[in-house]
Scaffold this motif. Structure first.
Motif, mmCIF file in Angstrom:
data_model
loop_
_atom_site.group_PDB
_atom_site.id
_atom_site.type_symbol
_atom_site.label_atom_id
_atom_site.label_comp_id
_atom_site.label_asym_id
_atom_site.label_seq_id
_atom_site.Cartn_x
_atom_site.Cartn_y
_atom_site.Cartn_z
ATOM 1 N N PRO A 52 8.181 26.111 26.501
ATOM 2 C CA PRO A 52 9.360 26.808 27.164
ATOM 3 C C PRO A 52 9.961 27.841 26.161
ATOM 4 O O PRO A 52 10.473 28.944 26.935
ATOM 5 C CB PRO A 52 10.097 25.482 27.454
ATOM 6 C CG PRO A 52 9.346 24.186 27.504
ATOM 7 C CD PRO A 52 7.968 24.647 26.449
ATOM 8 N N ALA A 53 9.967 27.820 24.782
ATOM 9 C CA ALA A 53 10.482 28.672 24.143
ATOM 10 C C ALA A 53 9.870 30.001 24.439
ATOM 11 O O ALA A 53 10.338 31.031 24.169
ATOM 12 C CB ALA A 53 10.688 28.361 22.717
ATOM 13 N N ILE A 54 8.467 29.901 24.327
ATOM 14 C CA ILE A 54 7.749 31.080 24.319
ATOM 15 C C ILE A 54 7.980 31.775 25.778
ATOM 16 O O ILE A 54 8.179 32.879 25.914
ATOM 17 C CB ILE A 54 6.289 30.702 24.199
ATOM 18 C CG1 ILE A 54 5.998 30.504 22.804
ATOM 19 C CG2 ILE A 54 5.310 31.977 24.502
ATOM 20 C CD1 ILE A 54 4.606 29.744 22.511
ATOM 21 N N LEU A 55 8.084 30.939 26.929
ATOM 22 C CA LEU A 55 7.956 31.457 28.223
ATOM 23 C C LEU A 55 9.491 32.216 28.303
ATOM 24 O O LEU A 55 9.558 33.034 29.225
ATOM 25 C CB LEU A 55 7.774 30.339 29.215
ATOM 26 C CG LEU A 55 6.480 29.828 29.087
ATOM 27 C CD1 LEU A 55 6.206 28.650 30.229
ATOM 28 C CD2 LEU A 55 5.303 30.813 29.409
ATOM 29 N N ARG A 56 10.324 31.514 27.722
ATOM 30 C CA ARG A 56 11.798 32.311 28.018
ATOM 31 C C ARG A 56 11.714 33.536 27.328
ATOM 32 O O ARG A 56 12.167 34.578 27.859
ATOM 33 C CB ARG A 56 12.911 31.240 27.242
ATOM 34 C CG ARG A 56 13.056 30.032 27.984
ATOM 35 C CD ARG A 56 14.657 29.400 27.355
ATOM 36 N NE ARG A 56 14.565 28.968 26.040
ATOM 37 C CZ ARG A 56 13.747 27.724 25.598
ATOM 38 N NH1 ARG A 56 13.612 26.857 26.688
ATOM 39 N NH2 ARG A 56 13.787 27.355 24.304
ATOM 40 N N ALA A 57 11.134 33.715 26.075
ATOM 41 C CA ALA A 57 10.988 35.019 25.400
ATOM 42 C C ALA A 57 10.111 36.063 26.275
ATOM 43 O O ALA A 57 10.267 37.216 26.380
ATOM 44 C CB ALA A 57 10.563 34.965 24.002
ATOM 45 N N LEU A 58 9.332 35.552 27.263
ATOM 46 C CA LEU A 58 8.460 36.205 27.908
ATOM 47 C C LEU A 58 9.040 36.830 29.179
ATOM 48 O O LEU A 58 8.499 37.910 29.682
ATOM 49 C CB LEU A 58 7.036 35.621 28.397
ATOM 50 C CG LEU A 58 5.965 35.266 27.419
ATOM 51 C CD1 LEU A 58 5.071 34.382 27.970
ATOM 52 C CD2 LEU A 58 5.227 36.867 27.250
ATOM 53 N N GLU A 59 10.031 36.285 29.526
ATOM 54 C CA GLU A 59 10.894 36.609 30.428
ATOM 55 C C GLU A 59 11.272 38.265 30.502
ATOM 56 O O GLU A 59 11.286 38.832 31.598
ATOM 57 C CB GLU A 59 12.028 35.994 30.768
ATOM 58 C CG GLU A 59 11.551 34.530 31.200
ATOM 59 C CD GLU A 59 13.007 33.558 31.475
ATOM 60 O OE1 GLU A 59 14.232 34.041 31.169
ATOM 61 O OE2 GLU A 59 12.989 32.364 31.847
ATOM 62 N N GLY A 60 11.417 38.806 29.121
ATOM 63 C CA GLY A 60 11.879 40.098 29.147
ATOM 64 C C GLY A 60 10.792 41.000 28.774
ATOM 65 O O GLY A 60 10.931 42.199 28.530
#
Length: 220
Positions: A141-149
């Protein structure tokens, strides 16, 4: 042209999962876990050399574990790219409780059954800490949050740790947890590259220390 070799042309995004440089505890064979151990002299030089290569990928963003060995590794790339480093607690290494700071020999002596079960690939709560699936539950989830931008065709660099990186890769590739061990470990300051495709994430490079090369042939 040579400058175009490392331009990411696939429609999806690319994630570079980069392990931190060497520490004194790595050299001594001590289980680090979430102990905040700094890079040693060799580790700092590894980070500088690797950063010069990864800067050629023109990353869009950098996110890092907040532990010093990862954050200091990420800072080397930040200096070359003028990108900020987003520190993310969710990218930390496995919390391993009473195992942290001990060598393999000490672990075998003090926790023989638990250590043997871990070596067999069983889902052991090492030292009373986290299981591998629990680590994946927070790292991915931390990686996916960073990928949002991160826009299409752009690259996110994730700076993390050996164990947390391996389970994240396994989860993102949709491998069952009992097969995560088939992924070899990342050497200090080496990285793996995941590419976003229509059927999910693909492993493009693993435990690499050189720039990703384009795939030419029938399997592109």
């Amino acid at each position: 042209m040579a400058a175009d070799r490392h331009t990411y042309s696939a429609p999806g995004r690319r994630v570079v999962i980069w392990r931190h440089g060497r520490t004194a505890w790595n050299l001594e064979g001590r289980f680090q876990g979430q102990s905040d151990v700094s890079l040693d002299k060799v580790g700092r030089e590894q980070a500088r050399k690797a950063a010069r290569l990864l800067a050629a990928l023109k990353p869009h963003a950098i996110v890092s574990s907040d532990l010093a060995r990862a954050a200091d590794t990420a800072e080397q790339l930040a200096r070359l790219t003028d990108l900020p480093v987003a520190l993310e607690k969710g990218l930390r290494e496995t919390f391993a409780g009473s195992w942290q700071g001990l060598t393999d020999a000490e672990l075998r002596e003090r926790f023989p059954d638990e250590f043997a079960a871990w070596k067999r690939g069983e889902g052991v709560r090492r030292g009373g800490g986290e299981t591998e699936t629990e680590v994946a539950d927070r790292v991915v989830p931390a990686i996916l949050r960073a990928l949002e931008g991160v826009p299409p065709r752009a690259t996110l660099v994730v700076v993390s740790h050996g164990g947390s990186s391996r389970v994240a890769i396994g989860r993102m590739l949709k491998l069952p947890p009992e097969h995560w061990g088939s992924l070899g470990g990342l050497s200090n300051c080496c990285w793996s590259v995941l590419g976003e495709a229509t059927r999910g994430w693909r492993l493009l490079e693993h435990n690499a220390g050189s720039l990703p090369e384009p795939v030419i042939g029938d399997d592109t």
